[in-house]
Scaffold this motif. Structure first.
Motif, PDB file in Angstrom:
ATOM      1  N   UNK A 221       0.789  -1.091   0.324  1.00 42.61           N
ATOM      2  CA  UNK A 221       0.182   0.084   0.012  1.00 42.61           C
ATOM      3  C   UNK A 221       0.843   0.674  -0.022  1.00 42.61           C
ATOM      4  N   UNK A 222       2.431   1.011  -0.291  1.00 44.14           N
ATOM      5  CA  UNK A 222       2.705   2.310   0.050  1.00 44.14           C
ATOM      6  C   UNK A 222       3.027   3.125  -0.805  1.00 44.14           C
ATOM      7  N   UNK A 223       3.042   2.192  -2.054  1.00 42.03           N
ATOM      8  CA  UNK A 223       2.902   2.860  -3.286  1.00 42.03           C
ATOM      9  C   UNK A 223       5.282   2.625  -4.219  1.00 42.03           C
ATOM     10  N   UNK A 224       5.097   3.341  -4.834  1.00 39.65           N
ATOM     11  CA  UNK A 224       6.897   3.034  -6.208  1.00 39.65           C
ATOM     12  C   UNK A 224       7.578   4.230  -5.618  1.00 39.65           C
ATOM     13  N   UNK A 225       8.526   4.220  -5.579  1.00 36.92           N
ATOM     14  CA  UNK A 225       9.342   5.210  -5.614  1.00 36.92           C
ATOM     15  C   UNK A 225       9.860   6.008  -7.141  1.00 36.92           C
ATOM     16  N   UNK A 245       5.205   8.726  -1.241  1.00 32.08           N
ATOM     17  CA  UNK A 245       5.050  10.559  -1.362  1.00 32.08           C
ATOM     18  C   UNK A 245       6.741  11.041  -1.530  1.00 32.08           C
ATOM     19  N   UNK A 246       6.670  11.655  -2.139  1.00 28.58           N
ATOM     20  CA  UNK A 246       7.749  11.963  -2.462  1.00 28.58           C
ATOM     21  C   UNK A 246       8.632  11.712  -3.617  1.00 28.58           C
ATOM     22  N   UNK A 247       7.601  10.570  -4.317  1.00 29.69           N
ATOM     23  CA  UNK A 247       8.518   9.719  -5.154  1.00 29.69           C
ATOM     24  C   UNK A 247       8.911  10.642  -6.640  1.00 29.69           C
ATOM     25  N   UNK A 248       8.701   9.925  -7.965  1.00 32.21           N
ATOM     26  CA  UNK A 248       9.816  10.642  -8.905  1.00 32.21           C
ATOM     27  C   UNK A 248       9.238   9.696 -10.187  1.00 32.21           C
ATOM     28  N   UNK A 249       8.342  10.306 -11.201  1.00 32.27           N
ATOM     29  CA  UNK A 249       7.393  10.296 -12.484  1.00 32.27           C
ATOM     30  C   UNK A 249       8.846  10.616 -13.463  1.00 32.27           C
ATOM     31  N   UNK A 250       9.578   9.751 -14.483  1.00 29.38           N
ATOM     32  CA  UNK A 250      10.261  10.456 -15.574  1.00 29.38           C
ATOM     33  C   UNK A 250       9.499   9.896 -16.405  1.00 29.38           C
ATOM     34  N   UNK A 251       9.313  10.580 -17.021  1.00 29.48           N
ATOM     35  CA  UNK A 251       8.048  10.529 -18.321  1.00 29.48           C
ATOM     36  C   UNK A 251       9.182  10.094 -19.631  1.00 29.48           C
ATOM     37  N   UNK A 252       9.027   9.573 -20.496  1.00 32.74           N
ATOM     38  CA  UNK A 252      10.215   9.403 -21.510  1.00 32.74           C
ATOM     39  C   UNK A 252       9.093   9.957 -22.870  1.00 32.74           C
ATOM     40  N   UNK A 253       7.676   9.589 -23.053  1.00 33.05           N
ATOM     41  CA  UNK A 253       6.880   9.699 -24.411  1.00 33.05           C
ATOM     42  C   UNK A 253       5.528   9.743 -24.047  1.00 33.05           C
ATOM     43  N   UNK A 254       4.978  10.448 -24.665  1.00 39.71           N
ATOM     44  CA  UNK A 254       3.479  10.624 -24.366  1.00 39.71           C
ATOM     45  C   UNK A 254       2.430  10.618 -25.704  1.00 39.71           C
ATOM     46  N   UNK A 255       2.139   9.477 -25.999  1.00 38.65           N
ATOM     47  CA  UNK A 255       2.286   9.541 -27.505  1.00 38.65           C
ATOM     48  C   UNK A 255       0.900   9.152 -27.410  1.00 38.65           C
ATOM     49  N   UNK A 256       0.245   8.767 -26.914  1.00 40.31           N
ATOM     50  CA  UNK A 256      -1.372   8.266 -26.232  1.00 40.31           C
ATOM     51  C   UNK A 256      -2.351   9.841 -26.539  1.00 40.31           C
TER      52      UNK A 256
END
Length: 340
Positions: A221-225, A245-256
């Motif tokens: 239930x904590x989530x991913x870093x 909390x305080x995690x990072x989402x690193x996105x390299x595309x957003x095609x759709x």
């Protein structure tokens, strides 16, 4: 026989396009002047060239981006042998087997020769086929940048969305090797098996209605870093729910969903960092670190990406079509069979 035998001196064969459209309609086999390396650069005789999504998007005029009619030789990635060096580059590099990345836009590797900055022609161990070297650049450097721009991942939980694509599979391999606990998503059983074989602890069908619940349960239930994201707009709501909390989402595309509308507070309440990753803009220490890590993984034998369709230069359109169709493995263009 090598692919440039019979060519006029100072000439080379290349694939190019001048207008947007389907690969079979706009890609042409041409004979062009052979380029020469300037200061700090090398001339690489290309053995194998590899397309990436930015190549096909540019050729199709994705998102309405037009083209001025100038000639484009596609593909930033490839592998071959250093044929000549410019001023400031040691002559000892001539004859060196290399994998290359980041060829200048419009003067890419889908040709018998390409000029690149010397630092973007990276030594390739003799036991590694050129086809394997050709597919390293964009996938592995993008994965490395997405994983490590915000520090080490050892001991952290990393979610790789699209964990069986080229970048996704590289991210799973690299993150697992770096000591992360890796979770992945993929759309088919075959792709999920590939992510598991690469080092993911679990792989979930992202289309399943309970995908988020299953992934959250795996983290207690904590989530991913960290999230390495292949399609940010389409997955933003899922990522906001899964990131810790305080995690990072690193996105390299957003095609759709190239223009996503964000639920600001879904991210802000967790103090999430949103990072947008472009390996084609790599420079400085991030580039040096990525290249060093890829070299290490290749030399150690664990960093390998699955290959797909292989075609000769005159059939390069088929390789780009295979990439657009999402066929398994990385498609490649064999430019010089005698080198490959």
């Amino acid at each position: 026989m090598t692919s440039d035998q019979g060519q006029a001196p100072g000439r080379m064969r290349a694939i190019g396009w001048r207008r947007c459209g389907a690969p079979e309609e706009v890609l042409e086999l041409l004979e062009l002047p052979r380029p020469a390396p300037g200061p700090g650069k090398v001339l690489v005789r290309i053995g194998v060239s590899a397309p990436n999504p930015h190549d096909t998007k540019a050729r199709t005029g994705w998102r309405g981006v037009g083209h001025d009619g100038s000639l484009v030789i596609p593909h930033g990635d490839g592998a071959g042998v250093v044929a000549a060096v410019g001023e400031g580059v040691p002559g000892s590099r001539i004859g060196e087997r290399v994998w290359v990345f980041g060829a200048p836009h419009g003067r890419g590797t889908c040709a018998e020769y390409a000029v690149l900055p010397a630092g973007r022609a990276v030594p390739l161990p003799p036991e590694v086929p050129l086809a394997q070297g050709a597919v390293l650049g964009v996938p592995c450097l993008t994965a490395h940048l997405a994983l490590f721009s915000d520090g080490p991942v050892a001991g952290r939980t990393v979610l790789v969305q699209g964990g069986a694509g080229a970048v996704g599979l590289a991210a799973v391999l690299i993150a697992a090797r770096a000591g992360a606990r890796v979770l992945a998503t993929a759309s088919t059983e075959e792709k999920r098996a590939a992510a598991l074989a690469a080092g993911a602890e679990a792989a979930v069908d992202y289309r399943a209605p309970d995908a988020a619940e299953r992934l959250l349960a795996l983290t207690g239930g904590r989530g991913v870093d960290r999230v390495v994201e292949v399609d940010f707009g389409a997955n933003a709501a899922m990522d906001a729910r899964l990131v810790a909390p305080h995690g990072v989402i690193a996105a390299y595309s957003s095609t759709r969903e190239p223009k996503p509308v964000l639920d600001y507070y879904a991210f802000a309440r967790k103090g999430v960092t949103l990072r947008f990753v472009q390996a084609m803009l790599l420079h400085g220490e991030a580039e040096r670190a990525g290249v060093a890590a890829v070299r290490e993984g290749v030399a150690a034998g664990w960093l390998r990406l699955p290959l797909g369709l292989a075609v000769p230069l005159e059939r390069a359109a088929e390789a780009q079509a295979a990439l657009e169709a999402g066929r398994p493995g990385k498609p490649v263009v064999v430019v010089a069979p005698g080198l490959a």
